[in-house]
Design a protein around this motif. Structure first.
Motif, PDB file in Angstrom:
ATOM      1  N   PHE A   1     -12.454 -26.144  19.553  1.00 48.38           N
ATOM      2  CA  PHE A   1     -12.710 -24.766  19.968  1.00 48.38           C
ATOM      3  C   PHE A   1     -14.146 -24.617  20.476  1.00 48.38           C
ATOM      4  O   PHE A   1     -14.416 -23.809  21.369  1.00 48.38           O
ATOM      5  CB  PHE A   1     -12.445 -23.816  18.813  1.00 48.38           C
ATOM      6  CG  PHE A   1     -11.021 -23.352  18.719  1.00 48.38           C
ATOM      7  CD1 PHE A   1      -9.973 -24.245  18.898  1.00 48.38           C
ATOM      8  CD2 PHE A   1     -10.723 -22.036  18.460  1.00 48.38           C
ATOM      9  CE1 PHE A   1      -8.653 -23.835  18.813  1.00 48.38           C
ATOM     10  CE2 PHE A   1      -9.401 -21.597  18.369  1.00 48.38           C
ATOM     11  CZ  PHE A   1      -8.361 -22.505  18.544  1.00 48.38           C
ATOM     12  N   ALA A   2     -15.077 -25.397  19.920  1.00 45.90           N
ATOM     13  CA  ALA A   2     -16.477 -25.295  20.345  1.00 45.90           C
ATOM     14  C   ALA A   2     -16.696 -25.845  21.748  1.00 45.90           C
ATOM     15  O   ALA A   2     -17.681 -25.464  22.403  1.00 45.90           O
ATOM     16  CB  ALA A   2     -17.375 -26.033  19.356  1.00 45.90           C
TER      17      ALA A   2
ATOM     18  N   VAL B   1     -19.383 -24.627  24.667  1.00 45.72           N
ATOM     19  CA  VAL B   1     -20.316 -25.548  25.334  1.00 45.72           C
ATOM     20  C   VAL B   1     -20.217 -25.423  26.847  1.00 45.72           C
ATOM     21  O   VAL B   1     -21.233 -25.378  27.564  1.00 45.72           O
ATOM     22  CB  VAL B   1     -20.037 -27.001  24.895  1.00 45.72           C
ATOM     23  CG1 VAL B   1     -20.787 -27.995  25.781  1.00 45.72           C
ATOM     24  CG2 VAL B   1     -20.428 -27.201  23.435  1.00 45.72           C
ATOM     25  N   MET B   2     -18.986 -25.341  27.359  1.00 45.46           N
ATOM     26  CA  MET B   2     -18.798 -25.196  28.808  1.00 45.46           C
ATOM     27  C   MET B   2     -19.477 -23.948  29.329  1.00 45.46           C
ATOM     28  O   MET B   2     -20.105 -23.957  30.392  1.00 45.46           O
ATOM     29  CB  MET B   2     -17.306 -25.155  29.150  1.00 45.46           C
ATOM     30  CG  MET B   2     -16.599 -26.485  29.083  1.00 45.46           C
ATOM     31  SD  MET B   2     -14.958 -26.405  29.834  1.00 45.46           S
ATOM     32  CE  MET B   2     -15.406 -26.269  31.564  1.00 45.46           C
ATOM     33  N   GLN B   3     -19.369 -22.839  28.591  1.00 45.60           N
ATOM     34  CA  GLN B   3     -19.940 -21.586  29.067  1.00 45.60           C
ATOM     35  C   GLN B   3     -21.467 -21.608  29.043  1.00 45.60           C
ATOM     36  O   GLN B   3     -22.116 -21.127  29.973  1.00 45.60           O
ATOM     37  CB  GLN B   3     -19.409 -20.426  28.227  1.00 45.60           C
ATOM     38  CG  GLN B   3     -17.906 -20.231  28.325  1.00 45.60           C
ATOM     39  CD  GLN B   3     -17.438 -20.077  29.757  1.00 45.60           C
ATOM     40  OE1 GLN B   3     -18.085 -19.434  30.580  1.00 45.60           O
ATOM     41  NE2 GLN B   3     -16.307 -20.681  30.067  1.00 45.60           N
TER      42      GLN B   3
ATOM     43  N   MET C   1     -18.512 -38.926  24.727  1.00 47.30           N
ATOM     44  CA  MET C   1     -18.096 -38.878  26.131  1.00 47.30           C
ATOM     45  C   MET C   1     -17.358 -37.573  26.441  1.00 47.30           C
ATOM     46  O   MET C   1     -17.577 -36.951  27.491  1.00 47.30           O
ATOM     47  CB  MET C   1     -17.194 -40.074  26.445  1.00 47.30           C
ATOM     48  CG  MET C   1     -16.782 -40.148  27.909  1.00 47.30           C
ATOM     49  SD  MET C   1     -18.213 -40.335  29.011  1.00 47.30           S
ATOM     50  CE  MET C   1     -17.494 -39.861  30.572  1.00 47.30           C
ATOM     51  N   ASN C   2     -16.485 -37.147  25.533  1.00 50.53           N
ATOM     52  CA  ASN C   2     -15.781 -35.884  25.735  1.00 50.53           C
ATOM     53  C   ASN C   2     -16.765 -34.731  25.865  1.00 50.53           C
ATOM     54  O   ASN C   2     -16.655 -33.884  26.760  1.00 50.53           O
ATOM     55  CB  ASN C   2     -14.837 -35.614  24.563  1.00 50.53           C
ATOM     56  CG  ASN C   2     -13.633 -36.532  24.557  1.00 50.53           C
ATOM     57  OD1 ASN C   2     -13.260 -37.104  25.576  1.00 50.53           O
ATOM     58  ND2 ASN C   2     -13.011 -36.683  23.395  1.00 50.53           N
ATOM     59  N   LEU C   3     -17.750 -34.711  24.968  1.00 51.36           N
ATOM     60  CA  LEU C   3     -18.739 -33.635  24.977  1.00 51.36           C
ATOM     61  C   LEU C   3     -19.559 -33.659  26.261  1.00 51.36           C
ATOM     62  O   LEU C   3     -19.786 -32.612  26.892  1.00 51.36           O
ATOM     63  CB  LEU C   3     -19.650 -33.762  23.763  1.00 51.36           C
ATOM     64  CG  LEU C   3     -20.700 -32.666  23.573  1.00 51.36           C
ATOM     65  CD1 LEU C   3     -20.029 -31.307  23.407  1.00 51.36           C
ATOM     66  CD2 LEU C   3     -21.587 -32.974  22.370  1.00 51.36           C
ATOM     67  N   ALA C   4     -20.004 -34.846  26.671  1.00 50.90           N
ATOM     68  CA  ALA C   4     -20.841 -34.955  27.876  1.00 50.90           C
ATOM     69  C   ALA C   4     -20.060 -34.554  29.124  1.00 50.90           C
ATOM     70  O   ALA C   4     -20.582 -33.837  29.996  1.00 50.90           O
ATOM     71  CB  ALA C   4     -21.367 -36.381  28.009  1.00 50.90           C
ATOM     72  N   ALA C   5     -18.814 -35.014  29.224  1.00 53.93           N
ATOM     73  CA  ALA C   5     -18.014 -34.716  30.416  1.00 53.93           C
ATOM     74  C   ALA C   5     -17.701 -33.229  30.513  1.00 53.93           C
ATOM     75  O   ALA C   5     -17.783 -32.625  31.594  1.00 53.93           O
ATOM     76  CB  ALA C   5     -16.727 -35.534  30.396  1.00 53.93           C
TER      77      ALA C   5
END
Length: 470
Positions: A295-296, A300-302, A348-352
């Motif tokens: 959910f976070a 992060v994207m925003q 990697m998921n977080l960075a992408a």
């Protein structure tokens, strides 16, 4: 066009950023905060209702898209209403609609059909807020800081709203259920009395409607150092020779290439944004991330989207070349999504995901401003509204197609492939648009003047060039 009197466009374009500018930016930021919050919170509803309501992938996608269908209608119609009746009343009407149906969603959405219907009606109001706030703030912003001012005044609010939706999804829904998202969203009612008291009409609209007393008062607040000059002044600005259909103007020979390029790029951009943001929490849980982390990712994207929009907007204000920078931003965002096909690790998921928000959503913020700067005042609200209406077709299809691809292939890989390629294509298409008049002005000024001379010439011509058919 008269050749005497104070030019309203010049007064606005050459102004310094005043305290009144900052207050208006804050008001627009608060307004678009609720827009961003309400737009993105359906992504956090899927987890709770998919099982009880027996939803398949395509239906879950429609859960997200239903509000966007209303948004499409609202953003298409609002420009015609705002160009005819004014920015202020149309903005207030959009917020009233959004607030009322947000409360009704919390009270009465207890099935797939009722939820989608109420979201569609909420979207009619949402379709007004972001595009008209973009138009409004572009008509008030000093030209040399137009992109940066618009991003701080509009995009920050929208990004914060999306971030708050993610935080509410993480912390409020496990305790109070998914309807807590809409009770929180109903706090927009608190903003309404403040907007009724503080929100002025657009000065360019007042000029077109020949309301000089209101122009004097508003310009005096925007430029208090020149208030005595406005007391007995007459005002000039270009007026259309005869009433025209603003949509027909967008597709006329003068604008057709730019209009079609903007529409296609916006379509693909929002296909990516809503396809990705709508499914990121669910997909990340499928990839092994925890509930809180998944959910976070939306939050992060925003956060990164605002930083990305601010970065590209600042670069455009400094060096121009908006088309090339937008294309570069979308290309990097598309490649970051494609990287998710190959790699699946938390870092990697977080960075992408962060890079996708920074580039793809960040570029969309500036595309809205690019659109507003590419047209005359008389059709500007319609231009931004039509851009986001066409884009909302992509936004509607994004979650639907992403859901159907996952339902068909039982894997998020085809979804990542479709979204990554769409971002790359959006970047290629925007290069076909014509450069805004202000960028041509800046290039010419650089050859003959520097620093203040350049800025002054840019402001002077940018405020008139669209009216002269540049």
């Amino acid at each position: 066009m008269t050749d005497h009197g104070i030019d309203v466009h010049e007064e606005l374009a050459s102004a310094k950023v005043s305290a009144f500018h900052l207050r208006l930016g804050l008001v627009m930021g608060l307004l678009t905060l609720f827009d961003g919050y309400d737009t993105f919170n359906p992504a956090y509803v899927i987890h709770y209702v998919a099982g009880p309501w027996g939803l398949r992938g395509g239906q879950a996608g429609l859960l997200i898209s239903s509000g966007l269908i209303g948004f499409l209608v609202g953003s298409a119609v609002h420009g015609l209403v705002a160009d005819r009746f004014g920015r202020r009343g149309t903005l207030l009407g959009g917020l009233w609609i959004t607030s009322i149906f947000t409360v009704l969603t919390a009270l009465f959405a207890d099935s797939f059909v009722s939820y989608c219907l109420l979201r569609l009606l909420t979207g009619l109001g949402l379709g007004v807020l972001l595009p008209l706030a973009t138009t409004y703030i572009n008509e008030l912003a000093p030209r040399r800081v137009a992109n940066t001012f618009s991003l701080w005044g509009v995009a920050l609010g929208w990004a914060l709203g999306g971030t708050l939706a993610g935080l509410a999804g993480v912390f409020a829904t496990p305790v109070f259920g998914w309807k807590a998202l809409y009770w929180i969203g109903s706090l927009s009612f608190v903003l309404l009395p403040f907007l009724h008291a503080q929100l002025p009409e657009s000065p360019k609209f007042l000029m077109l409607r020949n309301r000089p007393e209101e122009i004097r008062r508003l310009l005096g607040r925007l430029r208090p150092d020149r208030a005595p000059l406005y007391a007995d002044a007459t005002f000039s600005a270009a007026r259309p020779a005869q009433p025209v259909n603003p949509v027909a103007v967008l597709l006329s020979a003068k604008y057709r290439r730019t209009t079609l390029s903007i529409w296609l790029s916006a379509f693909l951009s929002l296909f990516c944004i809503f396809g990705l943001t709508g499914w990121i929490p669910t997909v990340m849980m499928q990839r092994g991330e925890t509930f809180s982390a998944s959910f976070a990712f939306g939050a992060v994207m925003q956060v990164m989207s605002f930083l990305g929009g601010l970065a590209v907007g600042h670069l455009i204000d400094r060096v121009g070349r908006s088309r090339g920078l937008l294309a570069f931003w979308w290309a990097i965002g598309g490649l970051s999504v494609l990287a998710l096909i190959t790699y699946n690790a938390h870092v990697m998921n977080l960075a992408a995901v962060a890079l996708a928000g920074f580039c793809i959503i960040g570029a969309q913020f500036v595309l809205n401003n690019f659109t507003a700067n590419s047209y005359e005042t008389d059709v500007r609200a319609t231009a931004v509204g039509m851009e986001l209406s066409v884009a909302r077709v992509g936004a509607i299809l994004g979650p639907l197609v992403a859901g159907l691809l996952q339902q068909t292939y039982q894997s998020p890989t085809p979804m990542f492939l479709a979204i990554g390629l769409a971002a790359l294509l959006a970047g290629a298409i925007i290069l076909c648009a014509a450069r805004p008049a202000s960028e041509w002005t800046g290039a010419a000024a650089d050859s003959g003047a520097r620093r203040e001379g350049t800025a002054a010439l840019t402001d002077r011509v940018a405020s008139n060039a669209p009216l002269q058919g540049a």
